[in-house]
Structures are given as C-alpha cells and as structure tokens.
Design an enzyme around this catalytic site. Sequence first.
Site, mmCIF file in Angstrom:
data_model
loop_
_atom_site.group_PDB
_atom_site.id
_atom_site.type_symbol
_atom_site.label_atom_id
_atom_site.label_comp_id
_atom_site.label_asym_id
_atom_site.label_seq_id
_atom_site.Cartn_x
_atom_site.Cartn_y
_atom_site.Cartn_z
ATOM 1 C CG ASP A 28 1.450 -12.340 -7.695
ATOM 2 O OD1 ASP A 28 2.479 -11.922 -7.153
ATOM 3 O OD2 ASP A 28 0.809 -11.687 -8.534
ATOM 4 N NE ARG A 72 5.590 -10.106 -3.842
ATOM 5 C CZ ARG A 72 4.926 -10.258 -5.005
ATOM 6 N NH1 ARG A 72 4.042 -11.225 -5.174
ATOM 7 N NH2 ARG A 72 5.183 -9.449 -6.002
#
Length: 317
Positions: free
Chosen positions: A131, A181
């Site tokens: 992340d 992502r």
Amino acid sequence: MIALARSDRVKDFMQRNERMKGLARRFVAGGDAEAAITVACHRLAEGIRTSFFYLGEYVDRPELVRENVEQKLHIARLLETQEMDVHISVDPTQIGLQTDRSEVAARALAIGRAIMTASAGKPGLHCLMLDMEDASVVDFTLALHDELRRLELPGAITLQAYLRRSEGDLARLIASGAKVRLVKGAFVGKRDIAFTNEVEIKANYRRLVGMMLAPEARASGFYPIIATHDDRIQAEAVALAREQGWPQGSYEFEMLLGVRSDVAQGLARQGERVRLYVPFGRDWWPYAVRRIGENPANGILLARSLFSAKAKQPAIP
Ligand code: FDA
C-alpha cells in the site's frame, strides 16, 4: 477524518463502542484471519477475488509491529490450503517503518517468501501488495518494492494519482513489467508535490490509466490494477482495454469491501477480473473512519450508529 483516524483516545473509545462495531462490519471482515477467509470464500463464489489486509497503520510500538508481521504470515499459512489467490496487502508503517526502519525489508521479504510458499503451483495473481502511505514514504516504499522484485519475490505496489511524481514512477514501473495498483490517494499534499482538487486528481487518474493500458505496457508484461469505485472511470478503462487489445483477466479492478458492492458484482458479471480489499483485525477504527469520510451518506450511517437505541450485532472483538 485523518486526524480522527490517528487520535488514540478517539480510537480507544470507538473500538469499544458496540454500535460502531456494527457500522464497521460493513467495511471490515472481522477480528481474525479466519473471518477474513470466510468473507473471501463468499466473494469467490461470486467470482470476486480478495486482497487481505491485517489492520493497523502508522504503528510506533515494537510489539504491534511484531503482531502485524505475525498476522500477515499467519494468513499466508492459512491460504496454503485454500484454492484462491494469495494476495496480501502491507503498509510499510505496519511492519516497522516508524520503529526500526532497517528491519522493514527483512520483514517484507519474509512475508513475500510465505506468499510464494502458499501459492506454489496455484493459478492466480499471488503477491505482496505494498500500500502507499503519505508522500514522505513513497521513495522508501518504491525501494522496498524494487528489492522484492530483485529477489524474484512476488511484489506489487500502489501508486497515487494525487501525487505529481506518480506519472514518472509509473513510467519506470511499466517499463520494468511491474504490477501496479492505481488509486486516487487518501492523503492531501502541498501544491508543489500534489494535485489538490478533485477535478485535477481525476484527470491525472485518467491519464495514468491511459499509460497503464497503452500497448507498451502490454508489451512489457505490466499488470494494471485499477482501484477505484468510480464507475465512469471503470467503464472507460474497460473500453480502452478492449480498444488496446487487453483480454479480460490481463488487468483487474480492485475495490474496497463494503463500498459499492453492486458495482463490483456488475463488473464481475461482465467477465472482468475483480478483487476486493478485505481488511480484518482488531485495530479497525482508523480504517473504518476513513471509509466513512469518503461518502456523505456514510456520515448519516455514522450518526445513526452512534445514536441509534438498538445496537447491531458486533463482529469485531
Ligand atoms: P471517489 O472518491 O471518486 O468516488 C467514486 C464513487 O464511489 C462516488 O460515487 C463515491 O460516492 C463512491 N465512494 C467512494 N468511496 C466510498 C465509500 N467509502 N463509501 C461509499 N461510497 C464511496 N489510498 C492510498 O492513499 N493508499 C493506498 O494504498 C490505497 N489503497 C487502496 C486500495 C484499494 C483497493 C482501493 C479501492 C482504494 C485504496 N486507497 C488507497 C483509497 C483511495 O486512494 C481513495 O481514497 C478511495 O478509493 C476513494 O477514491 P475512488 O476513486 O474510489 O472514488
């Protein structure tokens, strides 16, 4: 919302509040890895995959860092016996960036190896997804991702469209055939480093999706993960993918558990590859309050949860 998410006093109060636990159930699978796997199995029946995330961010106590690492390893071990992707999300601040920075890489590599063991011989996109947190840790996170890939461990990374630098970072990652992502970004930055209004952020998101689905990206083996709940951008991405010759399954959409589930199910029914980010764990308040803050309708849910006379069934210990 970020201030509310980071206040220990507010967190302690909210995590003990039964009504808040009821509200969090929508966004958080439960207190442990087993509960998260149960949710993932239900989603898999709808053709939707999972990225598992043990909650707890910006951790500044060594014992919590140890717990986070152990939980990531634990779910990887449990996934050895499941016929599903071993896709585990990790924040660098969860695994020691604020306590002992020099140990973070070793911990990430251990999780990467556990994912490799658990996914051996299984089809799917198995990875440790990094992340992306605030702008101060972007360089560190990129370097960590490079290290995972250098050691041929299954690493992937998140980039944020609100940051001006992401275009350059993405160009480099596309050339190297990475898995990225793309999100808009849950943080705010100063104008010199960031786009600061929604229109600019959206425009940059679209520009970056264009790069991710360009023929050069396909040629390099790049894997695009389009992580947004914006159904217009999703539809544009599907159209662009068709136009550029990306078959379904050579890219994917990722959304958060509990957010616009109808949209996720609709994409899956169209044959698109869809993944849900499924958080679990007892430290759920900072995560849940950010989700609540992303939509005014959730504010009403928050008020109802706090003031409704009838507490909902708690799922999170
Ligand atoms: P946007 O905010 O533009 O909204 C699109 C539509 O979805 C609107 O109709 C909106 O109302 C609805 N919607 C959005 N959020 C909602 C909610 N919580 N509840 C109900 N409706 C909602 N950020 C980051 O900085 N680092 C990271 O590593 C990640 N990781 C990540 C993984 C995944 C899988 C996702 C989907 C998102 C992230 N994010 C993130 C968060 C991301 O940066 C961003 O804040 C949110 O996804 C919101 O932006 P969207 O583009 O989804 O929708």
